[in-house]
Motif scaffolding. Structure first.
Motif, PDB file in Angstrom:
ATOM      1  N   VAL A 154      39.552  28.319  57.141  1.00 27.02           N
ATOM      2  CA  VAL A 154      38.290  28.915  56.689  1.00 27.02           C
ATOM      3  C   VAL A 154      37.496  29.417  57.886  1.00 27.02           C
ATOM      4  N   SER A 195      39.203  32.529  59.332  1.00 34.20           N
ATOM      5  CA  SER A 195      38.919  33.721  58.514  1.00 34.20           C
ATOM      6  C   SER A 195      37.467  34.153  58.674  1.00 34.20           C
ATOM      7  N   ASN A 219      32.308  36.476  49.062  1.00 39.15           N
ATOM      8  CA  ASN A 219      32.763  36.859  47.714  1.00 39.15           C
ATOM      9  C   ASN A 219      34.237  36.505  47.512  1.00 39.15           C
ATOM     10  N   SER A 220      35.058  36.777  48.512  1.00 43.32           N
ATOM     11  CA  SER A 220      36.483  36.449  48.433  1.00 43.32           C
ATOM     12  C   SER A 220      36.681  34.933  48.359  1.00 43.32           C
ATOM     13  N   TYR A 221      35.933  34.208  49.156  1.00 43.69           N
ATOM     14  CA  TYR A 221      36.030  32.742  49.153  1.00 43.69           C
ATOM     15  C   TYR A 221      35.578  32.183  47.804  1.00 43.69           C
ATOM     16  N   GLN A 268      35.830  33.671  44.880  1.00 39.25           N
ATOM     17  CA  GLN A 268      36.873  33.919  43.892  1.00 39.25           C
ATOM     18  C   GLN A 268      37.995  32.890  43.994  1.00 39.25           C
ATOM     19  N   GLN A 269      38.284  32.443  45.216  1.00 35.45           N
ATOM     20  CA  GLN A 269      39.375  31.492  45.423  1.00 35.45           C
ATOM     21  C   GLN A 269      38.964  30.040  45.200  1.00 35.45           C
ATOM     22  N   HIS A 270      37.712  29.692  45.572  1.00 30.39           N
ATOM     23  CA  HIS A 270      37.306  28.291  45.568  1.00 30.39           C
ATOM     24  C   HIS A 270      36.125  27.981  44.640  1.00 30.39           C
TER      25      HIS A 270
END
Length: 173
Positions: free
Chosen positions: A59, A62, A114-116, A118-120
């Protein structure tokens, strides 16, 4: 065998960005160059609101890549200061240039969040603080670091705090 600088002593092993010792050495050198050349520089802190227990190393890696994508000049420098604070040195820039870089970093971090999410199922909020400075003989580089620390820890003390909850930019003279 070819030596790789990616894992050398001046990189943070977890994120791949510069470590604090190397950043301080370069920043100190740049301070005196900017003093001599009468140029301004910026110290910027980026602080993600990550929970220590849930933040795996990938994390942070990234996250730092997102910050790096907001830095377009080769002279801009990103380093990890501690577990959750990253420093950016912007050299030979002014108010307008600083605001552009802060906005680019903010856009990249919003995309990362936003991407994080969606995943978590949870996003990563960030706080960005910056201090623009024209080095002077009467001013020590440590004062700039203390000011940025104060901006990060006590934003309510600063006049622009009510305008920008997630980003503060101050000037030191």
């Amino acid at each position: 065998m070819i030596y790789s600088f990616n894992n050398s002593g001046f990189r943070d092993p977890e994120t791949g960005v510069y470590n604090q010792a190397y950043f301080m050495e370069v920043f100190h050198r740049e301070w005196f160059r900017h003093l001599r050349d009468q140029q301004t520089l910026v110290l910027l802190y980026v602080h993600p609101q990550l929970c220590e227990n849930s933040a795996e190393p990938s994390v942070r890696e990234s996250y730092t890549q997102s910050i790096q994508q907001g830095l377009l000049r080769n002279t801009d420098m990103l380093a990890r200061l501690n577990s959750n604070t990253f420093a950016v040195g912007l050299f030979n820039t002014d108010d307008a240039g600083t605001k552009v870089v802060v906005e680019r970093i903010r856009e990249q971090l919003n995309s990362f969040s936003n991407s994080y999410m969606q995943q978590h199922g949870i996003g990563v909020d960030s706080k960005i603080v910056a201090c623009i400075c024209q080095p002077q003989k009467s001013l020590k580089p440590e004062m700039l670091f203390m000011t940025v620390d104060d901006l990060l820890l006590h934003p309510e003390k600063h006049k622009k705090a009510e305008q920008h909850q997630d980003c503060l930019i101050e000037k030191i003279h």
